[in-house]
Design an enzyme around this catalytic site. Sequence first.
Site, PDB file in Angstrom:
ATOM      1  N   CYS A  60      12.508  32.985 -28.388  1.00  0.00           N
ATOM      2  CA  CYS A  60      13.171  31.797 -27.822  1.00  0.00           C
ATOM      3  C   CYS A  60      14.050  32.159 -26.636  1.00  0.00           C
ATOM      4  O   CYS A  60      14.964  32.988 -26.749  1.00  0.00           O
ATOM      5  CB  CYS A  60      14.003  31.105 -28.904  1.00  0.00           C
ATOM      6  SG  CYS A  60      14.940  29.687 -28.281  1.00  0.00           S
ATOM      7  N   ARG A  63      18.461  30.491 -26.385  1.00  0.00           N
ATOM      8  CA  ARG A  63      19.408  30.818 -27.455  1.00  0.00           C
ATOM      9  C   ARG A  63      20.885  30.782 -27.071  1.00  0.00           C
ATOM     10  O   ARG A  63      21.745  31.001 -27.920  1.00  0.00           O
ATOM     11  CB  ARG A  63      19.068  32.202 -28.030  1.00  0.00           C
ATOM     12  CG  ARG A  63      17.839  32.177 -28.902  1.00  0.00           C
ATOM     13  CD  ARG A  63      17.516  33.573 -29.393  1.00  0.00           C
ATOM     14  NE  ARG A  63      16.639  34.308 -28.480  1.00  0.00           N
ATOM     15  CZ  ARG A  63      16.369  35.606 -28.578  1.00  0.00           C
ATOM     16  NH1 ARG A  63      16.934  36.322 -29.530  1.00  0.00           N
ATOM     17  NH2 ARG A  63      15.535  36.187 -27.730  1.00  0.00           N
ATOM     18  N   TRP A 239      15.726  21.372 -27.245  1.00  0.00           N
ATOM     19  CA  TRP A 239      15.111  20.459 -26.285  1.00  0.00           C
ATOM     20  C   TRP A 239      14.019  21.214 -25.557  1.00  0.00           C
ATOM     21  O   TRP A 239      13.917  22.436 -25.645  1.00  0.00           O
ATOM     22  CB  TRP A 239      16.142  19.888 -25.305  1.00  0.00           C
ATOM     23  CG  TRP A 239      17.005  20.906 -24.644  1.00  0.00           C
ATOM     24  CD1 TRP A 239      16.650  21.768 -23.636  1.00  0.00           C
ATOM     25  CD2 TRP A 239      18.380  21.195 -24.962  1.00  0.00           C
ATOM     26  NE1 TRP A 239      17.726  22.563 -23.310  1.00  0.00           N
ATOM     27  CE2 TRP A 239      18.804  22.229 -24.102  1.00  0.00           C
ATOM     28  CE3 TRP A 239      19.299  20.656 -25.873  1.00  0.00           C
ATOM     29  CZ2 TRP A 239      20.097  22.751 -24.132  1.00  0.00           C
ATOM     30  CZ3 TRP A 239      20.582  21.180 -25.902  1.00  0.00           C
ATOM     31  CH2 TRP A 239      20.973  22.214 -25.039  1.00  0.00           C
ATOM     32  N   GLU A 244       6.702  24.178 -21.141  1.00  0.00           N
ATOM     33  CA  GLU A 244       5.998  24.100 -22.431  1.00  0.00           C
ATOM     34  C   GLU A 244       4.983  22.957 -22.392  1.00  0.00           C
ATOM     35  O   GLU A 244       3.900  23.052 -22.962  1.00  0.00           O
ATOM     36  CB  GLU A 244       6.992  23.847 -23.577  1.00  0.00           C
ATOM     37  CG  GLU A 244       8.012  24.942 -23.768  1.00  0.00           C
ATOM     38  CD  GLU A 244       8.916  24.641 -24.952  1.00  0.00           C
ATOM     39  OE1 GLU A 244      10.007  24.068 -24.725  1.00  0.00           O
ATOM     40  OE2 GLU A 244       8.529  24.946 -26.101  1.00  0.00           O
TER      41      GLU A 244
HETATM   42  N1  ARG Z   1       6.127  25.035 -27.374  1.00  0.00           N
HETATM   43  C1  ARG Z   1       6.239  24.017 -28.392  1.00  0.00           C
HETATM   44  C2  ARG Z   1       5.717  22.695 -27.841  1.00  0.00           C
HETATM   45  O1  ARG Z   1       5.365  22.625 -26.720  1.00  0.00           O
HETATM   46  C3  ARG Z   1       7.661  23.840 -28.864  1.00  0.00           C
HETATM   47  C4  ARG Z   1       8.381  25.093 -29.314  1.00  0.00           C
HETATM   48  C5  ARG Z   1       9.877  24.945 -29.383  1.00  0.00           C
HETATM   49  N2  ARG Z   1      10.420  24.627 -28.084  1.00  0.00           N
HETATM   50  C6  ARG Z   1      11.712  24.339 -27.819  1.00  0.00           C
HETATM   51  N3  ARG Z   1      12.033  24.044 -26.598  1.00  0.00           N
HETATM   52  N4  ARG Z   1      12.626  24.360 -28.758  1.00  0.00           N
HETATM   53  O2  ARG Z   1       5.689  21.687 -28.510  1.00  0.00           O
END
Ligand code: ARG
Length: 372
Positions: A60, A63, A239, A244
Amino acid sequence: MRAEAEEFIRLHHAENPAAGDPQVRTAAVLAEIEATGTYVHTPAELAHGARVAWRNSNRCIGRLYWRSLQVRDRRHISDADGVAAEAVGHLRQATNGGRIRPVITVFAPDAPDRPGPRIWNEQLVRYAGYAGGPGTGTEPGSVVGDPRNAGLTDLALRLGWPGGPGTPFDLLPLVIEDGDGKPRLFELPPDSVMEVQLQHPEESWCEGLGLRWHAVPAIANMCLEIGGVCYQAAPFNGWYMGTEIGARNLADTDRYDLLPRVADHLGLDTASDRSLWKDRALVELNRAVLHSFDRAGVTVTDHHTESRRFLTHIDREGRHGRGVGADWSWIVPPISGSATPVFHRTYDTAESRPAYVHHPEAAARARGEFDL
Ligand code: ARG
């Protein structure tokens, strides 16, 4: 369990002097394990354990704010109906009208005689993936929706889910088990799931693609392990970082695979990889994600900001005498890696506890691998 419990109590008391004499608490915990085969964390131990598990998440990048995690102690809940209702409450508290708050809801842990509840979905909010093939009117091998969730979608349908409207962004029901191995379905109330419709700051065709994504990434099938106790149902969220969604969920060829369509709309030459059409499409898709979340007033971070924050986190932890473990291949963003400072260094890969861990059975369940 005894050794892990002792180690955790030592850590908890070292970081929280107000918790009192560690020797007294350790003796009580060991006696409780002797008598019952497990022990019950105090609310303060649970909250600190959940936060340190985030601090210890080597994959992560986000953090820096580990101390701000809001902990919803729901250890008295173990029935599937209760878990479903509290999962919805979790989404509402985390969504907060778009000002996303990091939240974890902790349900009953596994006990020696009685497994705790489990959420089978990989995340609380996931989009269905309907597999094509004979009788579906779509080609074999093709998927309407998110291919990543095709297995769980198939399982939900086998469990009696009538299916959603058939869009590429149908919300999956929650699949929850009491601990008895018998999963049950729970639809999410639509108003508990905030979503953002994608548009691009300059390209007007983008809105017409009908793309969207949910606001809260809430991992639901990782086990929170604190001092030898397994909390199998402990959904948590932060968030989103834009990449992602824009560089993975919507772009990966085994997910929504949208780069060819985006490139076509941009008028790029897709005949040769060397035109770098994929790279250019990736950037515009990621601009659309950040722009749309910002316009909708939904918290989202970008990979440049978050990379800097991560280095701040490493400095701050160092000042507290703690090292930060990290997995380079997860920390470096999936686009423009070398333009971020996290790329240009190495990390200690050692893992610490408490931790959020993937159990192989949980991953298999999220893929729908279950015989009815
Ligand atoms: N990578 C995952 C997604 O696209 C989420 C993982 C957690 N990501 C976060 N920003 N807490 O759904």
